[in-house]
Design an enzyme around this catalytic site. Structure first.
Site, PDB file in Angstrom:
ATOM      1  N   GLU A 166      11.609   0.137   8.416  1.00 48.07           N
ATOM      2  CA  GLU A 166      11.270   1.499   8.857  1.00 48.07           C
ATOM      3  C   GLU A 166      11.599   1.589  10.339  1.00 48.07           C
ATOM      4  O   GLU A 166      11.100   0.791  11.137  1.00 48.07           O
ATOM      5  CB  GLU A 166       9.777   1.779   8.630  1.00 48.07           C
ATOM      6  CG  GLU A 166       9.462   3.260   8.829  1.00 48.07           C
ATOM      7  CD  GLU A 166       8.126   3.541   9.490  1.00 48.07           C
ATOM      8  OE1 GLU A 166       7.628   4.658   9.331  1.00 48.07           O
ATOM      9  OE2 GLU A 166       7.583   2.667  10.182  1.00 48.07           O
ATOM     10  N   HIS A 212       3.831   8.700   3.076  1.00 45.10           N
ATOM     11  CA  HIS A 212       2.444   8.960   3.494  1.00 45.10           C
ATOM     12  C   HIS A 212       2.356   9.520   4.909  1.00 45.10           C
ATOM     13  O   HIS A 212       1.260   9.791   5.377  1.00 45.10           O
ATOM     14  CB  HIS A 212       1.646   7.661   3.379  1.00 45.10           C
ATOM     15  CG  HIS A 212       2.173   6.612   4.324  1.00 45.10           C
ATOM     16  ND1 HIS A 212       3.396   5.988   4.134  1.00 45.10           N
ATOM     17  CD2 HIS A 212       1.678   6.119   5.472  1.00 45.10           C
ATOM     18  CE1 HIS A 212       3.617   5.154   5.134  1.00 45.10           C
ATOM     19  NE2 HIS A 212       2.590   5.214   5.957  1.00 45.10           N
ATOM     20  N   ASP A 213       3.491   9.651   5.592  1.00 41.56           N
ATOM     21  CA  ASP A 213       3.494  10.199   6.956  1.00 41.56           C
ATOM     22  C   ASP A 213       4.060  11.614   7.013  1.00 41.56           C
ATOM     23  O   ASP A 213       4.236  12.166   8.108  1.00 41.56           O
ATOM     24  CB  ASP A 213       4.352   9.321   7.878  1.00 41.56           C
ATOM     25  CG  ASP A 213       3.791   7.924   8.064  1.00 41.56           C
ATOM     26  OD1 ASP A 213       2.561   7.758   7.957  1.00 41.56           O
ATOM     27  OD2 ASP A 213       4.586   7.006   8.333  1.00 41.56           O
ATOM     28  N   ASP A 270       4.074  -3.907   2.249  1.00 47.16           N
ATOM     29  CA  ASP A 270       4.209  -3.309   3.570  1.00 47.16           C
ATOM     30  C   ASP A 270       3.918  -4.407   4.589  1.00 47.16           C
ATOM     31  O   ASP A 270       2.895  -5.080   4.501  1.00 47.16           O
ATOM     32  CB  ASP A 270       3.191  -2.168   3.715  1.00 47.16           C
ATOM     33  CG  ASP A 270       3.732  -1.007   4.515  1.00 47.16           C
ATOM     34  OD1 ASP A 270       4.238  -1.257   5.625  1.00 47.16           O
ATOM     35  OD2 ASP A 270       3.635   0.131   4.039  1.00 47.16           O
ATOM     36  N   ASP A 290       7.169  -2.059   8.729  1.00 49.87           N
ATOM     37  CA  ASP A 290       6.665  -0.940   9.529  1.00 49.87           C
ATOM     38  C   ASP A 290       7.233  -0.961  10.953  1.00 49.87           C
ATOM     39  O   ASP A 290       7.178  -2.004  11.622  1.00 49.87           O
ATOM     40  CB  ASP A 290       5.139  -1.070   9.575  1.00 49.87           C
ATOM     41  CG  ASP A 290       4.441   0.159  10.083  1.00 49.87           C
ATOM     42  OD1 ASP A 290       4.490   1.193   9.395  1.00 49.87           O
ATOM     43  OD2 ASP A 290       3.828   0.104  11.172  1.00 49.87           O
TER      44      ASP A 290
HETATM   45  O1  TEU Z   1       4.882   5.043  10.932  1.00 51.05           O
HETATM   46  C1  TEU Z   1       5.709   5.071  12.030  1.00 51.05           C
HETATM   47  C2  TEU Z   1       6.062   6.370  12.607  1.00 51.05           C
HETATM   48  O2  TEU Z   1       6.669   6.388  13.644  1.00 51.05           O
HETATM   49  C3  TEU Z   1       5.695   7.633  12.013  1.00 51.05           C
HETATM   50  O3  TEU Z   1       6.177   8.134  10.913  1.00 51.05           O
HETATM   51  C4  TEU Z   1       4.381   8.042  12.492  1.00 51.05           C
HETATM   52  O4  TEU Z   1       3.539   8.397  11.450  1.00 51.05           O
HETATM   53  C5  TEU Z   1       4.586   9.231  13.375  1.00 51.05           C
HETATM   54  O5  TEU Z   1       5.597   8.976  14.270  1.00 51.05           O
HETATM   55  C6  TEU Z   1       3.360   9.532  14.161  1.00 51.05           C
HETATM   56  O6  TEU Z   1       3.673  10.647  14.950  1.00 51.05           O
HETATM   57  C7  TEU Z   1       4.380   3.827  10.509  1.00 51.05           C
HETATM   58  C8  TEU Z   1       3.484   4.038   9.316  1.00 51.05           C
HETATM   59  O7  TEU Z   1       4.239   4.535   8.254  1.00 51.05           O
HETATM   60  C9  TEU Z   1       2.352   4.927   9.715  1.00 51.05           C
HETATM   61  O8  TEU Z   1       1.536   5.277   8.646  1.00 51.05           O
HETATM   62  C10 TEU Z   1       1.560   4.189  10.781  1.00 51.05           C
HETATM   63  O9  TEU Z   1       0.557   5.034  11.281  1.00 51.05           O
HETATM   64  C11 TEU Z   1       2.442   3.723  11.928  1.00 51.05           C
HETATM   65  O10 TEU Z   1       3.663   3.143  11.522  1.00 51.05           O
HETATM   66  C12 TEU Z   1       1.720   2.648  12.709  1.00 51.05           C
HETATM   67  O11 TEU Z   1       1.616   1.481  11.946  1.00 51.05           O
END
Ligand code: TEU
Length: 573
Positions: free
Chosen positions: A265, A337-338, A98, A206
């Site tokens: 991403e 994980h989100d 990542d 990310d």
């Molecule tokens: O996530 C980015 C992202 O925009 C989302 O899926 C986020 O969790 C959501 O919009 C919040 O409302 C990435 C990572 O996967 C996430 O875990 C991190 O928190 C984020 O970036 C910041 O690094």
């Protein structure tokens, strides 16, 4: 190895904090992963994507990095990491890191230097701005612009030391890096080389489409009921994003010895832009993670949960399949994980949990693109069991809750939304067996284990041919064995049908028909050439063979089927 090896690959995402804890401190670690590699290998995946394991204050569980070239002690050491890479490679599994470079932690030495003085050489590595003209620095409303952070509150933090603000699209402990500064880019590229030299096979980058911002940082539109303006039009796929990614490609990816997997991403990315990002001739990234289909059951506000309607999901995924049919490449996922657990979200996590989890896996894996399996998805793990706000751990959930209380909203409404949609749903510990804490840890887990682990766990499923785990193994095998799964074209059928997901895939003389019933009622499916399909080979279903339903196109509750026919072999030729 062919140039486009990742087109027939399946990726497994490990969220290290919740995967397996080897030392009893309640948090998963690298040795825990090493101990479980046979499980990962048995699933048949080609790549492991590891969520961040770098040193971090863990404000956002490691997405706030304070040192890009080490391992956080909670996860282990660089020696453990090297062993993990070696043992994955022994099993012919690649490792994707990542890469979080839109922002660092505020405890990263770069930021610590940057905040010292306005003339510090690293000042320009971040987005520092004075208070809005005519306001008092540090007072509410004096922020340089009106943007809100993704984690509640303004996207700006006041720093008394120099009387200026820094930009943080996420938490105040995640200051955004300024990619306009060439030194920032150089340091990131060097760091990427450092990991490639250690043997990693690629990067999941990310929020990488946020790194180019409209440098004037204009105010955003404030929607009714919102506290802050929407900055996303000025940061999503900004003016120099393609230039930066092409530069990264030239400076880093092009110099790698082995084949890499690079996935960006990209929240908010459009299909048109995704084609540009993933067109091989443009040399940017291999594929993007897009979020459109994750929004079908959400309103403009993420916490405004809407009833799930299958046609919306089909419209979205279908458009992406069509958009990337000629050029570029899709990533496919239900979970990470989100996100909440897909079986609780689009399936049935009660009576039909096993069947609906298999159906969801089937539909996703038979699309064109590279599938990502998120740890526990292959077991049909469900949303967590959160009673009160004290059970949540995620900064996004906690901030959102605090904000809604501060604004005088009903906390129970927010709690209900969090129970269903919070990211913590996907972060409960991996359920290995039916011993204490699901075999995840000998200590006290950092977040509660789902109490359903006695029923849902890897050990039980590994000896049960009817398990979700076995079904996922077969889906992964199909991608490896049948070129039509990886490379065939895609045609959506029955687009308006409220409950049935149906499509065909075709490559030369091979054709697949994939059906999924997204309901607990029997559904009648009307497709062209029914007789021919019924006579074709039924490759995989999630309903016991002896049930009479497979003799007709009536789908049982949550049933899925994959048919394969070869031209010249079926009755209609
Ligand atoms: O996530 C980015 C992202 O925009 C989302 O899926 C986020 O969790 C959501 O919009 C919040 O409302 C990435 C990572 O996967 C996430 O875990 C991190 O928190 C984020 O970036 C910041 O690094």
């Amino acid at each position: 190895m062919s140039h486009n090896w990742w087109k027939s690959a399946v990726v497994y995402q490990v969220y290290p904090r919740s995967f397996a804890d080897s030392d009893g401190d309640g948090t998963g670690d690298l040795r825990g992963i090493i101990d479980r590699l046979d499980y990962v290998a048995a699933l048949g995946v080609d790549v492991v994507w590891l969520s961040p394991v770098y040193p971090s204050p863990m404000d956002d569980n490691g997405y706030d990095i304070s040192d890009y070239r080490d391992i956080d002690p909670v996860f282990g050491s660089l020696a453990d990491f090297d062993e993990l890479v070696a043992k994955l490679h022994e099993r012919e599994i690649k490792l994707v890191m990542d890469l979080v470079v839109n922002h660092t932690s505020d405890e990263h030495p770069w930021f610590e230097e940057s905040r010292v003085s306005k003339d510090n050489p690293k000042r320009d590595w971040y987005w520092w701005r004075p208070a809005r003209p005519g306001t008092v620095p540090g007072e509410p409303g004096s922020e340089p612009n009106n943007w809100g952070s993704f984690f509640s509150g303004p996207a700006w933090e006041y720093d008394e030391r120099t009387g200026e603000y820094f930009l943080h699209l996420f938490s105040r402990k995640q200051p955004d890096l300024n990619w306009e500064n060439p030194q920032v880019r150089e340091h990131v590229y060097e760091m990427m080389h450092w990991w490639l030299d250690r043997g990693v096979d690629g990067f999941r980058m990310d929020v990488i489409n946020f790194i180019s911002k409209v440098t004037s940082l204009p105010d955003g539109v404030v929607s009714p009921g919102e506290q802050h303006g929407d900055g996303t039009p000025y940061v999503f796929s900004g003016p120099r994003i393609h230039e930066f990614l092409h530069e990264m490609h030239q400076r880093v990816f092009e110099h790698s010895d082995g084949p890499l997997l690079v996935v960006g991403e990209m929240p908010g990315v459009t299909v048109e832009d995704a084609v540009r990002f993933t067109d091989p001739d443009r040399e940017e990234v291999n594929m993007v993670f897009q979020f459109e289909h994750m929004g079908v059951d959400r309103g403009h506000d993420k916490w405004d949960i809407q009833p799930f309607a299958l046609p919306l999901l089909k419209q979205s995924l279908g458009r992406w399949q069509r958009g990337l049919a000629e050029r570029g490449w899709n990533s496919l996922y239900w979970n990470n994980h989100d996100q909440p657990r897909v079986v609780s979200r689009f399936g049935d996590d009660g009576q039909f949990r096993v069947r609906s989890a298999k159906m969801l896996g089937t539909v996703l894996h038979m699309h064109r693109g590279t599938p990502y399996v998120y740890q526990g998805e292959e077991l049909g793990m469900t949303n967590g069991d959160f009673d009160s706000i004290d059970d949540f751990r995620d900064i996004e959930a906690l901030n959102e809750y605090a904000e809604s209380v501060a604004l005088g909203r009903d906390p129970d409404d927010m709690l209900a939304a969090l129970r269903f949609m919070s990211r913590d749903n996907g972060r409960t510990p991996m359920q290995w067996d039916d011993t204490a804490h699901a075999g995840f840890t000998k200590g006290q887990p950092w977040i509660d284990v789902n109490p359903n682990y006695k029923e849902i766990n890897a050990e039980a499923q590994a000896v049960d041919e009817d398990s979700v785990l076995f079904h996922y193994q077969r889906l992964i095998q199909l991608r490896h064995e049948l070129p039509v799964v990886a490379h065939g074209d895609f045609t959506m059928l029955l687009e308006e049908h409220p409950y049935v997901y149906a499509f065909t895939r075709r490559l030369e003389d091979e054709e697949l028909l994939v059906l999924g019933n997204f309901s607990a009622e029997q559904q009648q499916v009307e497709v062209a050439d029914v007789e021919s399909w019924l006579a074709a080979e039924l490759l995989l279903t999630n309903v016991a063979q002896e049930e009479p339903s497979t003799a007709s196109m009536h789908l049982a509750p949550w049933e899925s089927r994959i048919y394969l026919r070869r031209r010249g072999a079926g009755p209609t030729g």
